[in-house]
Scaffold this motif. Structure first.
Motif, PDB file in Angstrom:
ATOM      1  N   TYR A   1       0.675   0.120  -5.863  1.00 14.85           N
ATOM      2  CA  TYR A   1       0.524  -0.425  -6.940  1.00 14.85           C
ATOM      3  C   TYR A   1       0.889  -1.769  -6.991  1.00 14.85           C
ATOM      4  CZ  TYR A   1       1.749  -0.692 -11.996  1.00 14.85           C
ATOM      5  OH  TYR A   1       1.666  -0.520 -13.362  1.00 14.85           O
ATOM      6  N   LYS A   2       2.020  -1.871  -6.206  1.00 12.67           N
ATOM      7  CA  LYS A   2       2.265  -3.757  -6.443  1.00 12.67           C
ATOM      8  C   LYS A   2       1.687  -4.239  -5.710  1.00 12.67           C
ATOM      9  CE  LYS A   2       5.562  -6.239  -3.775  1.00 12.67           C
ATOM     10  NZ  LYS A   2       6.932  -6.042  -2.802  1.00 12.67           N
ATOM     11  N   VAL A   3       0.470  -4.288  -4.712  1.00 15.01           N
ATOM     12  CA  VAL A   3       0.122  -4.729  -4.595  1.00 15.01           C
ATOM     13  C   VAL A   3      -1.664  -4.899  -5.187  1.00 15.01           C
ATOM     14  CG1 VAL A   3      -2.161  -4.409  -2.534  1.00 15.01           C
ATOM     15  CG2 VAL A   3       0.447  -4.521  -1.813  1.00 15.01           C
ATOM     16  N   LEU A   4      -1.876  -3.744  -6.396  1.00 21.19           N
ATOM     17  CA  LEU A   4      -2.795  -3.610  -7.027  1.00 21.19           C
ATOM     18  C   LEU A   4      -2.391  -4.614  -7.723  1.00 21.19           C
ATOM     19  CD1 LEU A   4      -3.889  -0.148  -6.532  1.00 21.19           C
ATOM     20  CD2 LEU A   4      -5.190  -2.198  -5.707  1.00 21.19           C
ATOM     21  N   VAL A   5      -1.400  -4.715  -8.804  1.00 21.96           N
ATOM     22  CA  VAL A   5      -0.856  -5.322 -10.239  1.00 21.96           C
ATOM     23  C   VAL A   5      -0.642  -7.125  -9.087  1.00 21.96           C
ATOM     24  CG1 VAL A   5       0.880  -5.877 -11.206  1.00 21.96           C
ATOM     25  CG2 VAL A   5       0.610  -3.368 -10.503  1.00 21.96           C
ATOM     26  N   SER A   6      -0.621  -7.124  -7.761  1.00 23.90           N
ATOM     27  CA  SER A   6      -0.603  -8.405  -7.855  1.00 23.90           C
ATOM     28  C   SER A   6      -1.811  -9.624  -7.849  1.00 23.90           C
ATOM     29  CB  SER A   6       0.470  -8.486  -6.365  1.00 23.90           C
ATOM     30  OG  SER A   6      -0.617  -8.189  -5.186  1.00 23.90           O
ATOM     31  N   GLN A   7      -2.841  -8.536  -7.183  1.00 21.33           N
ATOM     32  CA  GLN A   7      -4.078  -8.507  -8.031  1.00 21.33           C
ATOM     33  C   GLN A   7      -4.560  -9.443  -8.706  1.00 21.33           C
ATOM     34  OE1 GLN A   7      -6.195  -9.716  -4.324  1.00 21.33           O
ATOM     35  NE2 GLN A   7      -3.737  -9.374  -3.765  1.00 21.33           N
ATOM     36  N   PHE A   8      -4.132  -8.644 -10.194  1.00 16.00           N
ATOM     37  CA  PHE A   8      -4.806  -8.702 -10.716  1.00 16.00           C
ATOM     38  C   PHE A   8      -3.810  -9.593 -11.573  1.00 16.00           C
ATOM     39  CE2 PHE A   8      -2.896  -7.688 -15.247  1.00 16.00           C
ATOM     40  CZ  PHE A   8      -4.113  -7.772 -16.511  1.00 16.00           C
ATOM     41  N   PHE A   9      -2.770 -10.082 -11.277  1.00 16.89           N
ATOM     42  CA  PHE A   9      -1.686 -11.076 -12.075  1.00 16.89           C
ATOM     43  C   PHE A   9      -2.716 -12.207 -11.609  1.00 16.89           C
ATOM     44  CE2 PHE A   9       1.514  -8.554 -13.039  1.00 16.89           C
ATOM     45  CZ  PHE A   9       1.990  -9.507 -14.280  1.00 16.89           C
ATOM     46  N   LYS A  10      -3.123 -12.150 -10.025  1.00 17.86           N
ATOM     47  CA  LYS A  10      -3.509 -13.271  -9.193  1.00 17.86           C
ATOM     48  C   LYS A  10      -4.777 -13.742 -10.054  1.00 17.86           C
ATOM     49  CE  LYS A  10      -2.898 -12.980  -4.800  1.00 17.86           C
ATOM     50  NZ  LYS A  10      -3.188 -12.286  -3.138  1.00 17.86           N
TER      51      LYS A  10
ATOM     52  N   LYS B   1       6.114   6.858  -1.811  1.00 18.89           N
ATOM     53  CA  LYS B   1       6.444   4.836  -1.145  1.00 18.89           C
ATOM     54  C   LYS B   1       5.211   4.943  -1.036  1.00 18.89           C
ATOM     55  CE  LYS B   1      10.512   5.992   1.951  1.00 18.89           C
ATOM     56  NZ  LYS B   1      11.274   5.799   3.041  1.00 18.89           N
ATOM     57  N   ARG B   2       3.909   5.340  -0.459  1.00 23.25           N
ATOM     58  CA  ARG B   2       2.965   4.629  -0.578  1.00 23.25           C
ATOM     59  C   ARG B   2       2.193   4.282  -1.607  1.00 23.25           C
ATOM     60  NH1 ARG B   2      -2.016   8.017  -0.737  1.00 23.25           N
ATOM     61  NH2 ARG B   2      -4.242   6.328   0.251  1.00 23.25           N
ATOM     62  N   TYR B   3       2.139   4.767  -3.278  1.00 21.14           N
ATOM     63  CA  TYR B   3       2.066   5.161  -4.181  1.00 21.14           C
ATOM     64  C   TYR B   3       2.822   3.336  -5.086  1.00 21.14           C
ATOM     65  CZ  TYR B   3      -1.570   8.152  -4.320  1.00 21.14           C
ATOM     66  OH  TYR B   3      -3.064   9.345  -4.426  1.00 21.14           O
TER      67      TYR B   3
ATOM     68  N   PHE C   1      -5.731   8.959 -12.230  1.00 20.80           N
ATOM     69  CA  PHE C   1      -4.910   8.651 -13.157  1.00 20.80           C
ATOM     70  C   PHE C   1      -4.776   7.291 -12.722  1.00 20.80           C
ATOM     71  CE2 PHE C   1      -1.017   8.050 -15.449  1.00 20.80           C
ATOM     72  CZ  PHE C   1      -1.539   7.841 -16.282  1.00 20.80           C
ATOM     73  N   PHE C   2      -3.471   7.493 -11.329  1.00 23.88           N
ATOM     74  CA  PHE C   2      -3.031   6.074 -10.347  1.00 23.88           C
ATOM     75  C   PHE C   2      -4.251   5.133 -10.210  1.00 23.88           C
ATOM     76  CE2 PHE C   2      -2.076   3.848  -6.772  1.00 23.88           C
ATOM     77  CZ  PHE C   2      -0.323   3.804  -7.022  1.00 23.88           C
TER      78      PHE C   2
END
Length: 266
Positions: free
Chosen positions: A11-20, A5-7, A110-111
């Motif tokens: 992942y959701k947080v980091l990907v959202s930052q990338f899309f910004k 759940k933590r990962y 890797f993550f």
């Protein structure tokens, strides 16, 4: 379970930052997407040009080859979308010392690598692959039932794992040679052979793309189950075994390589 759940949350947080970041340059995104679409379209045009001169290729019809071509694009597109950052690791992150930041964070290395970047250009590959597969289904060359649909998704996932495993294996060599990008480029280009039946190649090439760099298992061999009715175990079953074995080897090498990472010197 808490770790998973933590990962997922990270992942959701980091990907959202990338899309910004991506949204700051919409033109670059559109140009990349259109470029990949044109590349895929040129590959299809090539098939039509070939079949304009010959009626079949080693007994394979144009419709069957288009299905194999589209089938190959879907797992490749998934890998391209999710793990494209491995190219940067293989080319310059290790030799420049930028890999340091992954080693310092209290997360799986890797993550961190794969969640730092998505490659929207891959949507072009996925879109073309899906269109070609759906078009083949409409022509009735592939049976559509629950079993075939289920095995299709299993095969796509296994194929994506094979693509990523090959990429991860050659990326991991950078921990020793510092820049493994050229090796990865040569190996990854072998995937072009997967878009066509292996029977059209010489024995040496067939052996390499089947057992050394197993791209034959991401399209042609599983596609032969759907097109020719070959056994599920000897096609998709073997594909899944290959995916697990190659992932284990590649990830183990990557993990071991991180223990040998020395950062950048002067």
């Amino acid at each position: 379970m808490k770790t998973i759940k933590r990962y997922c949350r990270l992942y959701k947080v980091l990907v959202s930052q990338f899309f910004k970041v991506i949204l700051q340059s919409k033109v670059d995104f559109l140009i990349g997407l259109v470029g990949f679409l044109l590349t895929q379209v040129m590959g299809i045009i090539f098939l039509y040009l070939v079949f304009g001169q010959i009626p079949s290729l080693q007994g394979w019809t144009l419709d069957q080859l288009i299905f194999i071509y589209g089938f190959a694009q879907i797992p490749r597109g998934i890998d391209h979308l999710l793990t494209d950052n491995l190219w940067l690791v293989s080319y310059w992150m290790v030799i420049d010392g930028d890999f340091d930041r992954y080693m310092l964070r209290p997360m799986n290395v890797f993550f961190q690598v794969i969640c730092e970047k998505l490659q929207p250009d891959a949507l072009g590959e996925l879109l073309v692959g899906i269109i070609l597969v759906v078009s083949s289904l409409s022509k009735g060359i592939v049976a559509v039932d629950v079993v075939h649909v289920l095995l299709f998704f299993v095969s796509v996932i296994a194929g994506a794992v094979i693509y990523t495993s090959v990429k991860l294996f050659f990326t991991s060599l950078a921990f020793w040679v510092k820049q493994s990008g050229p090796f990865l480029q040569v190996a990854y280009e072998m995937a072009e052979f997967a878009k066509y039946p292996t029977e059209i190649y010489a024995k040496g090439i067939r052996f390499i793309i089947t057992w050394i760099i197993p791209f034959a298992f991401v399209a042609y061999l599983p596609a032969s189950y759907f097109l020719m009715g070959r056994g599920a175990l000897e096609t998709i079953g073997v594909e899944c075994v290959i995916a697990v074995v190659f992932w284990f080897v590649a990830y183990s090498l990557f993990q071991y390589g991180t223990t040998k990472y020395e950062s950048a010197g002067n």
